[in-house]
Design a protein around this motif. Structure first.
Motif, PDB file in Angstrom:
ATOM      1  N   ARG A 101      64.890  51.402  11.656  1.00  6.90           N
ATOM      2  CA  ARG A 101      65.031  49.891  11.842  1.00  6.90           C
ATOM      3  C   ARG A 101      63.852  49.097  11.078  1.00  6.90           C
ATOM      4  N   ARG A 102      62.892  49.749  11.138  1.00 10.47           N
ATOM      5  CA  ARG A 102      61.550  48.972  10.549  1.00 10.47           C
ATOM      6  C   ARG A 102      61.675  48.737   8.841  1.00 10.47           C
ATOM      7  N   ILE A 103      62.021  50.109   8.611  1.00 17.29           N
ATOM      8  CA  ILE A 103      62.304  49.981   7.011  1.00 17.29           C
ATOM      9  C   ILE A 103      63.747  49.295   6.514  1.00 17.29           C
ATOM     10  N   PRO A 301      74.634  49.300  -1.918  1.00 19.03           N
ATOM     11  CA  PRO A 301      75.012  50.818  -1.769  1.00 19.03           C
ATOM     12  C   PRO A 301      76.248  50.921  -1.122  1.00 19.03           C
ATOM     13  N   VAL A 302      77.008  52.232  -1.313  1.00 12.37           N
ATOM     14  CA  VAL A 302      78.069  52.488  -0.601  1.00 12.37           C
ATOM     15  C   VAL A 302      77.862  52.761   0.722  1.00 12.37           C
ATOM     16  N   ALA A 303      76.572  53.389   0.842  1.00 16.73           N
ATOM     17  CA  ALA A 303      75.966  53.658   2.334  1.00 16.73           C
ATOM     18  C   ALA A 303      74.340  53.341   2.042  1.00 16.73           C
ATOM     19  N   GLY A 304      73.594  52.822   2.889  1.00 18.33           N
ATOM     20  CA  GLY A 304      72.347  52.466   2.872  1.00 18.33           C
ATOM     21  C   GLY A 304      71.683  52.399   4.084  1.00 18.33           C
ATOM     22  N   LEU A 305      70.572  51.623   4.474  1.00 18.35           N
ATOM     23  CA  LEU A 305      69.767  51.780   5.702  1.00 18.35           C
ATOM     24  C   LEU A 305      70.554  51.172   6.775  1.00 18.35           C
ATOM     25  N   GLN A 324      70.880  63.265  30.460  1.00 15.47           N
ATOM     26  CA  GLN A 324      71.494  62.921  31.784  1.00 15.47           C
ATOM     27  C   GLN A 324      72.803  63.638  32.029  1.00 15.47           C
ATOM     28  N   ARG A 325      72.972  65.022  31.394  1.00 16.35           N
ATOM     29  CA  ARG A 325      74.146  65.713  31.618  1.00 16.35           C
ATOM     30  C   ARG A 325      75.491  65.055  31.305  1.00 16.35           C
ATOM     31  N   GLY A 326      75.339  64.484  30.113  1.00 13.80           N
ATOM     32  CA  GLY A 326      76.650  64.040  29.458  1.00 13.80           C
ATOM     33  C   GLY A 326      76.753  62.679  29.888  1.00 13.80           C
ATOM     34  N   ALA A 327      75.988  61.765  30.935  1.00 17.04           N
ATOM     35  CA  ALA A 327      76.553  60.449  31.070  1.00 17.04           C
ATOM     36  C   ALA A 327      76.725  59.655  30.059  1.00 17.04           C
ATOM     37  N   PHE A 328      77.618  58.632  30.068  1.00 12.11           N
ATOM     38  CA  PHE A 328      77.884  57.939  28.716  1.00 12.11           C
ATOM     39  C   PHE A 328      76.719  56.859  28.690  1.00 12.11           C
ATOM     40  N   GLU A 329      76.393  56.876  27.285  1.00 16.24           N
ATOM     41  CA  GLU A 329      75.265  56.261  27.119  1.00 16.24           C
ATOM     42  C   GLU A 329      75.543  54.972  26.032  1.00 16.24           C
ATOM     43  N   ILE A 330      75.176  53.846  26.129  1.00 17.58           N
ATOM     44  CA  ILE A 330      75.377  52.656  25.302  1.00 17.58           C
ATOM     45  C   ILE A 330      74.548  52.809  23.776  1.00 17.58           C
ATOM     46  N   VAL A 331      75.044  52.795  22.768  1.00 15.28           N
ATOM     47  CA  VAL A 331      74.171  52.810  21.753  1.00 15.28           C
ATOM     48  C   VAL A 331      73.454  51.422  21.331  1.00 15.28           C
ATOM     49  N   ASP A 332      72.300  51.723  21.061  1.00 14.36           N
ATOM     50  CA  ASP A 332      71.207  50.592  20.747  1.00 14.36           C
ATOM     51  C   ASP A 332      71.805  49.927  19.461  1.00 14.36           C
ATOM     52  N   HIS A 333      72.369  48.792  19.224  1.00 12.17           N
ATOM     53  CA  HIS A 333      72.826  48.246  18.062  1.00 12.17           C
ATOM     54  C   HIS A 333      72.026  46.980  17.840  1.00 12.17           C
ATOM     55  N   ARG A 334      71.038  46.645  18.247  1.00 10.55           N
ATOM     56  CA  ARG A 334      69.950  45.381  18.114  1.00 10.55           C
ATOM     57  C   ARG A 334      69.905  45.397  16.424  1.00 10.55           C
ATOM     58  N   GLN A 335      69.741  44.166  16.260  1.00  9.74           N
ATOM     59  CA  GLN A 335      69.165  43.861  14.818  1.00  9.74           C
ATOM     60  C   GLN A 335      67.905  43.528  14.705  1.00  9.74           C
TER      61      GLN A 335
END
Length: 335
Positions: A101-103, A301-305, A324-335
Protein backbone atom coordinates in the motif's frame (compact mmCIF):
# COMPACT_ATOMS: atom_id res chain seq x y z
CA UNK A 1 15.37 1.36 -24.22
CA UNK A 2 17.97 0.84 -21.51
CA UNK A 3 16.99 -1.85 -19.01
CA UNK A 4 18.30 -2.67 -15.53
CA UNK A 5 17.41 -6.03 -13.96
CA UNK A 6 17.57 -6.44 -10.19
CA UNK A 7 18.14 -9.87 -8.60
CA UNK A 8 18.20 -12.27 -11.53
CA UNK A 9 18.29 -15.44 -9.41
CA UNK A 10 14.50 -15.24 -9.10
CA UNK A 11 12.96 -18.34 -10.74
CA UNK A 12 10.78 -16.20 -13.04
CA UNK A 13 13.56 -14.15 -14.59
CA UNK A 14 14.37 -16.66 -17.39
CA UNK A 15 10.76 -16.36 -18.55
CA UNK A 16 11.43 -12.75 -19.60
CA UNK A 17 14.50 -13.47 -21.71
CA UNK A 18 12.58 -13.59 -25.00
CA UNK A 19 11.32 -10.02 -24.55
CA UNK A 20 14.73 -8.79 -23.39
CA UNK A 21 16.16 -9.96 -26.72
CA UNK A 22 13.79 -7.70 -28.70
CA UNK A 23 15.26 -5.09 -31.07
CA UNK A 24 15.94 -1.77 -29.37
CA UNK A 25 16.39 -3.31 -25.90
CA UNK A 26 19.76 -2.77 -24.20
CA UNK A 27 20.54 -4.44 -20.86
CA UNK A 28 22.75 -1.93 -19.07
CA UNK A 29 23.35 -4.26 -16.12
CA UNK A 30 22.02 -6.89 -13.76
CA UNK A 31 22.40 -7.64 -10.06
CA UNK A 32 22.17 -10.84 -8.04
CA UNK A 33 21.91 -10.51 -4.27
CA UNK A 34 21.69 -14.31 -3.99
CA UNK A 35 25.02 -14.81 -5.78
CA UNK A 36 23.53 -17.79 -7.57
CA UNK A 37 22.79 -17.17 -11.26
CA UNK A 38 24.21 -13.71 -11.92
CA UNK A 39 27.43 -14.73 -13.66
CA UNK A 40 25.60 -17.08 -16.02
CA UNK A 41 23.01 -14.48 -17.01
CA UNK A 42 25.61 -11.73 -17.42
CA UNK A 43 27.44 -13.94 -19.91
CA UNK A 44 24.22 -14.88 -21.68
CA UNK A 45 23.03 -11.28 -21.94
CA UNK A 46 26.49 -9.81 -22.66
CA UNK A 47 26.08 -7.25 -19.92
CA UNK A 48 27.76 -6.26 -16.67
CA UNK A 49 26.96 -7.99 -13.38
CA UNK A 50 26.98 -5.36 -10.63
CA UNK A 51 28.04 -6.35 -7.15
CA UNK A 52 24.94 -4.96 -5.45
CA UNK A 53 21.57 -3.41 -6.09
CA UNK A 54 23.03 -0.12 -4.87
CA UNK A 55 25.70 -0.18 -7.56
CA UNK A 56 23.14 -0.93 -10.27
CA UNK A 57 20.86 1.85 -9.03
CA UNK A 58 23.63 4.35 -9.74
CA UNK A 59 23.55 3.52 -13.48
CA UNK A 60 21.55 5.26 -16.19
CA UNK A 61 18.51 3.28 -17.38
CA UNK A 62 14.99 3.88 -18.70
CA UNK A 63 13.13 0.91 -17.23
CA UNK A 64 13.79 -1.64 -14.50
CA UNK A 65 12.74 -5.19 -13.67
CA UNK A 66 12.60 -6.02 -9.96
CA UNK A 67 12.86 -9.66 -8.80
CA UNK A 68 14.13 -9.19 -5.24
CA UNK A 69 13.27 -11.11 -2.10
CA UNK A 70 9.82 -10.12 -0.90
CA UNK A 71 11.33 -8.61 2.24
CA UNK A 72 13.48 -6.29 0.09
CA UNK A 73 11.08 -5.47 -2.74
CA UNK A 74 9.28 -2.46 -1.32
CA UNK A 75 12.46 -0.58 -0.36
CA UNK A 76 13.91 -1.04 -3.83
CA UNK A 77 10.61 -0.06 -5.45
CA UNK A 78 10.53 3.10 -3.35
CA UNK A 79 14.02 4.04 -4.56
CA UNK A 80 12.97 3.64 -8.18
CA UNK A 81 9.76 5.61 -7.67
CA UNK A 82 11.62 8.50 -6.05
CA UNK A 83 13.95 8.53 -9.07
CA UNK A 84 10.93 8.59 -11.38
CA UNK A 85 11.98 5.40 -13.19
CA UNK A 86 9.18 3.16 -14.54
CA UNK A 87 9.48 -0.53 -13.75
CA UNK A 88 7.94 -3.99 -13.62
CA UNK A 89 7.99 -5.64 -10.21
CA UNK A 90 7.20 -9.29 -9.51
CA UNK A 91 4.30 -9.99 -7.18
CA UNK A 92 3.70 -9.70 -4.30
CA UNK A 93 5.67 -6.37 -4.46
CA UNK A 94 6.38 -6.38 -0.73
CA UNK A 95 6.38 -8.44 2.43
CA UNK A 96 2.88 -7.46 3.49
CA UNK A 97 -0.12 -5.26 2.69
CA UNK A 98 1.32 -2.25 4.54
CA UNK A 99 4.41 -2.24 2.30
CA UNK A 100 2.48 -2.73 -0.92
CA UNK A 101 0.00 0.00 0.00
CA UNK A 102 2.85 2.39 0.79
CA UNK A 103 4.56 2.02 -2.57
CA UNK A 104 1.22 2.12 -4.41
CA UNK A 105 0.42 5.46 -2.82
CA UNK A 106 3.89 6.78 -3.54
CA UNK A 107 3.78 5.69 -7.19
CA UNK A 108 0.44 7.46 -7.65
CA UNK A 109 1.69 10.61 -5.95
CA UNK A 110 4.80 10.65 -8.15
CA UNK A 111 2.92 9.39 -11.25
CA UNK A 112 5.45 6.65 -11.88
CA UNK A 113 4.45 3.74 -14.12
CA UNK A 114 4.63 0.37 -12.31
CA UNK A 115 3.36 -2.89 -13.78
CA UNK A 116 2.89 -6.15 -11.88
CA UNK A 117 2.87 -9.38 -13.94
CA UNK A 118 -0.52 -10.87 -13.19
CA UNK A 119 0.02 -12.78 -16.39
CA UNK A 120 -3.39 -14.48 -16.40
CA UNK A 121 -4.74 -11.15 -17.68
CA UNK A 122 -2.88 -11.61 -20.97
CA UNK A 123 -3.47 -15.37 -21.17
CA UNK A 124 -5.47 -17.39 -23.65
CA UNK A 125 -7.74 -18.45 -20.79
CA UNK A 126 -8.71 -14.86 -19.94
CA UNK A 127 -9.56 -14.28 -23.59
CA UNK A 128 -11.78 -17.36 -23.67
CA UNK A 129 -13.57 -16.21 -20.50
CA UNK A 130 -14.14 -12.65 -21.70
CA UNK A 131 -17.31 -10.74 -22.66
CA UNK A 132 -16.22 -11.13 -26.29
CA UNK A 133 -16.98 -14.84 -25.81
CA UNK A 134 -20.35 -14.10 -24.25
CA UNK A 135 -19.22 -14.31 -20.62
CA UNK A 136 -20.36 -11.04 -19.06
CA UNK A 137 -18.93 -10.10 -15.63
CA UNK A 138 -22.29 -10.21 -13.85
CA UNK A 139 -23.10 -13.67 -15.22
CA UNK A 140 -20.47 -15.60 -13.26
CA UNK A 141 -22.11 -17.71 -10.57
CA UNK A 142 -19.19 -19.75 -9.28
CA UNK A 143 -15.49 -19.97 -10.16
CA UNK A 144 -13.13 -22.70 -8.96
CA UNK A 145 -9.40 -22.88 -9.73
CA UNK A 146 -6.82 -25.46 -8.65
CA UNK A 147 -3.14 -24.67 -9.29
CA UNK A 148 -0.67 -27.03 -7.64
CA UNK A 149 3.00 -26.45 -8.47
CA UNK A 150 6.21 -28.28 -7.63
CA UNK A 151 7.38 -29.02 -4.07
CA UNK A 152 9.30 -26.57 -1.91
CA UNK A 153 12.62 -28.24 -2.68
CA UNK A 154 12.63 -26.66 -6.13
CA UNK A 155 13.14 -23.25 -4.54
CA UNK A 156 16.16 -24.51 -2.63
CA UNK A 157 17.64 -26.07 -5.76
CA UNK A 158 17.10 -22.81 -7.64
CA UNK A 159 18.88 -20.62 -5.09
CA UNK A 160 15.66 -19.22 -3.62
CA UNK A 161 15.48 -21.05 -0.30
CA UNK A 162 14.32 -17.80 1.29
CA UNK A 163 10.87 -18.57 -0.19
CA UNK A 164 10.35 -21.12 2.59
CA UNK A 165 10.91 -18.55 5.36
CA UNK A 166 7.86 -16.43 6.21
CA UNK A 167 10.09 -13.63 7.52
CA UNK A 168 11.56 -13.17 4.04
CA UNK A 169 8.75 -14.43 1.79
CA UNK A 170 5.68 -13.20 3.68
CA UNK A 171 3.75 -16.33 2.74
CA UNK A 172 3.71 -19.48 0.69
CA UNK A 173 1.61 -20.87 -2.15
CA UNK A 174 -1.20 -18.37 -1.62
CA UNK A 175 1.04 -15.31 -1.86
CA UNK A 176 3.18 -16.78 -4.63
CA UNK A 177 0.59 -18.56 -6.78
CA UNK A 178 -2.89 -17.80 -5.47
CA UNK A 179 -2.63 -14.06 -6.16
CA UNK A 180 -2.86 -14.78 -9.91
CA UNK A 181 -6.31 -16.29 -9.46
CA UNK A 182 -7.43 -13.73 -6.90
CA UNK A 183 -6.65 -11.11 -9.53
CA UNK A 184 -8.26 -13.16 -12.32
CA UNK A 185 -11.50 -13.53 -10.37
CA UNK A 186 -11.63 -9.77 -9.77
CA UNK A 187 -10.86 -9.07 -13.44
CA UNK A 188 -13.45 -11.51 -14.81
CA UNK A 189 -16.26 -10.42 -12.49
CA UNK A 190 -15.35 -6.74 -12.39
CA UNK A 191 -15.82 -6.87 -8.62
CA UNK A 192 -13.29 -6.94 -5.75
CA UNK A 193 -13.16 -9.85 -3.32
CA UNK A 194 -14.53 -8.65 0.01
CA UNK A 195 -14.56 -11.69 2.33
CA UNK A 196 -12.53 -14.89 2.68
CA UNK A 197 -12.67 -18.21 4.52
CA UNK A 198 -9.40 -20.15 4.36
CA UNK A 199 -7.62 -23.33 5.43
CA UNK A 200 -3.85 -23.85 5.14
CA UNK A 201 -1.20 -26.37 5.98
CA UNK A 202 2.58 -26.82 5.87
CA UNK A 203 3.83 -30.38 5.37
CA UNK A 204 7.59 -30.05 5.96
CA UNK A 205 8.40 -29.19 9.58
CA UNK A 206 11.15 -26.70 8.74
CA UNK A 207 8.98 -24.69 6.32
CA UNK A 208 7.28 -21.65 7.88
CA UNK A 209 5.02 -20.76 4.94
CA UNK A 210 1.91 -22.62 3.79
CA UNK A 211 2.46 -25.46 1.33
CA UNK A 212 -1.27 -25.99 0.83
CA UNK A 213 -4.11 -23.50 0.79
CA UNK A 214 -7.84 -23.39 0.03
CA UNK A 215 -9.64 -20.03 -0.16
CA UNK A 216 -13.40 -19.58 -0.43
CA UNK A 217 -13.96 -15.99 -1.57
CA UNK A 218 -17.02 -13.78 -1.90
CA UNK A 219 -16.86 -10.58 -3.94
CA UNK A 220 -18.80 -7.33 -3.67
CA UNK A 221 -21.38 -8.64 -6.15
CA UNK A 222 -22.00 -11.78 -4.06
CA UNK A 223 -20.25 -14.12 -6.52
CA UNK A 224 -18.32 -17.04 -5.03
CA UNK A 225 -14.88 -18.38 -5.97
CA UNK A 226 -12.72 -21.19 -4.63
CA UNK A 227 -8.95 -20.98 -5.11
CA UNK A 228 -6.78 -23.96 -4.21
CA UNK A 229 -2.98 -23.75 -4.41
CA UNK A 230 -0.06 -25.81 -3.19
CA UNK A 231 3.58 -26.84 -3.42
CA UNK A 232 2.83 -30.55 -3.78
CA UNK A 233 3.03 -31.62 -7.43
CA UNK A 234 5.87 -34.02 -8.38
CA UNK A 235 6.91 -31.67 -11.16
CA UNK A 236 9.35 -32.23 -14.01
CA UNK A 237 10.50 -29.91 -16.77
CA UNK A 238 7.93 -31.46 -19.10
CA UNK A 239 5.09 -31.67 -16.54
CA UNK A 240 5.33 -28.80 -14.08
CA UNK A 241 1.94 -28.42 -12.42
CA UNK A 242 -1.63 -29.51 -11.90
CA UNK A 243 -4.02 -26.88 -13.21
CA UNK A 244 -7.78 -27.34 -13.44
CA UNK A 245 -10.84 -25.16 -13.20
CA UNK A 246 -14.62 -25.19 -13.42
CA UNK A 247 -16.83 -22.15 -13.94
CA UNK A 248 -20.57 -21.72 -13.80
CA UNK A 249 -21.95 -18.79 -15.81
CA UNK A 250 -25.50 -17.92 -16.75
CA UNK A 251 -24.49 -18.54 -20.39
CA UNK A 252 -22.60 -21.81 -19.98
CA UNK A 253 -20.66 -24.19 -17.76
CA UNK A 254 -16.92 -24.48 -18.48
CA UNK A 255 -14.30 -26.99 -17.35
CA UNK A 256 -10.60 -27.12 -18.05
CA UNK A 257 -7.72 -29.54 -17.46
CA UNK A 258 -4.45 -30.40 -19.24
CA UNK A 259 -4.94 -28.53 -22.52
CA UNK A 260 -8.72 -29.00 -22.70
CA UNK A 261 -11.38 -26.28 -22.61
CA UNK A 262 -14.85 -27.80 -22.40
CA UNK A 263 -17.99 -25.66 -22.76
CA UNK A 264 -21.60 -26.70 -22.28
CA UNK A 265 -23.99 -23.91 -23.17
CA UNK A 266 -27.21 -23.50 -21.22
CA UNK A 267 -29.33 -23.57 -24.39
CA UNK A 268 -27.59 -26.49 -26.16
CA UNK A 269 -27.57 -30.15 -25.12
CA UNK A 270 -24.22 -30.94 -26.73
CA UNK A 271 -20.98 -29.68 -25.19
CA UNK A 272 -17.91 -28.73 -27.21
CA UNK A 273 -14.20 -29.07 -26.50
CA UNK A 274 -11.19 -27.15 -27.77
CA UNK A 275 -7.57 -26.80 -26.67
CA UNK A 276 -6.04 -23.85 -24.83
CA UNK A 277 -2.46 -22.98 -23.80
CA UNK A 278 -2.48 -23.20 -20.01
CA UNK A 279 1.30 -23.05 -19.56
CA UNK A 280 1.54 -19.73 -17.76
CA UNK A 281 5.30 -19.53 -18.42
CA UNK A 282 4.46 -18.52 -21.98
CA UNK A 283 2.91 -15.20 -20.94
CA UNK A 284 5.65 -13.41 -18.96
CA UNK A 285 7.45 -11.99 -21.99
CA UNK A 286 4.07 -11.09 -23.48
CA UNK A 287 3.22 -9.16 -20.32
CA UNK A 288 6.55 -7.32 -20.35
CA UNK A 289 6.06 -6.30 -23.97
CA UNK A 290 2.54 -5.13 -23.12
CA UNK A 291 4.03 -3.07 -20.26
CA UNK A 292 6.46 -1.33 -22.60
CA UNK A 293 3.68 -0.71 -25.14
CA UNK A 294 1.35 0.81 -22.54
CA UNK A 295 4.14 2.95 -21.08
CA UNK A 296 5.03 4.34 -24.52
CA UNK A 297 1.36 5.06 -25.21
CA UNK A 298 0.88 6.84 -21.90
CA UNK A 299 -1.62 4.26 -20.65
CA UNK A 300 -1.94 2.65 -17.24
CA UNK A 301 -0.61 -0.92 -16.96
CA UNK A 302 -2.98 -3.81 -17.59
CA UNK A 303 -2.13 -4.74 -13.98
CA UNK A 304 -0.22 -2.64 -11.47
CA UNK A 305 0.17 -1.85 -7.80
CA UNK A 306 -3.56 -1.33 -7.20
CA UNK A 307 -4.21 -4.84 -8.41
CA UNK A 308 -1.30 -6.12 -6.29
CA UNK A 309 -2.67 -4.33 -3.24
CA UNK A 310 -6.08 -5.94 -3.75
CA UNK A 311 -4.55 -9.41 -4.11
CA UNK A 312 -2.34 -9.07 -1.03
CA UNK A 313 -5.26 -7.69 1.00
CA UNK A 314 -7.26 -10.83 0.11
CA UNK A 315 -4.30 -13.07 1.03
CA UNK A 316 -3.89 -11.41 4.42
CA UNK A 317 -7.62 -11.80 5.12
CA UNK A 318 -7.12 -15.48 4.34
CA UNK A 319 -4.22 -15.74 6.77
CA UNK A 320 -6.39 -14.21 9.48
CA UNK A 321 -9.19 -16.62 8.61
CA UNK A 322 -6.92 -19.69 8.74
CA UNK A 323 -5.70 -18.59 12.16
CA UNK A 324 -9.38 -18.50 13.23
CA UNK A 325 -10.09 -21.99 11.83
CA UNK A 326 -11.81 -20.75 8.71
CA UNK A 327 -13.96 -17.96 10.09
CA UNK A 328 -14.88 -15.48 7.36
CA UNK A 329 -12.67 -12.41 7.39
CA UNK A 330 -13.39 -9.07 5.73
CA UNK A 331 -10.78 -7.87 3.23
CA UNK A 332 -9.07 -4.58 4.09
CA UNK A 333 -9.73 -2.31 1.10
CA UNK A 334 -8.79 1.00 2.71
CA UNK A 335 -7.25 3.47 0.30
Amino acid sequence: MKIAVFDVSHWHFPLYLAALADPGIEIVGISDSANFAGTRFAEQLHCKLYGSNEALLEQDFDFALVFSRHSEMAALAERLILRGVPFLIEKPCGLDLQEVRRIRRLSEERRVYVSVPFIMRVSDLAERLSPAEGLTPEGFQHLSFRFIVGPVGRYEKGGCGWMLDKRQAGGGSTLNVGVHFIDLVAALTGSPITAVSAAMRAHRPDVTVEEQSVFTCTNAAGQIAVIETGYMYPSTAEDQRDFAFSISHTASYIRGYADQFYVKDRDRPQGRSTTVEYNTDAFYSAFLRRSWFDLAAGRAPVAGLREAEHAVAVVEAGYRSAAQRGAFEIVDHRQ
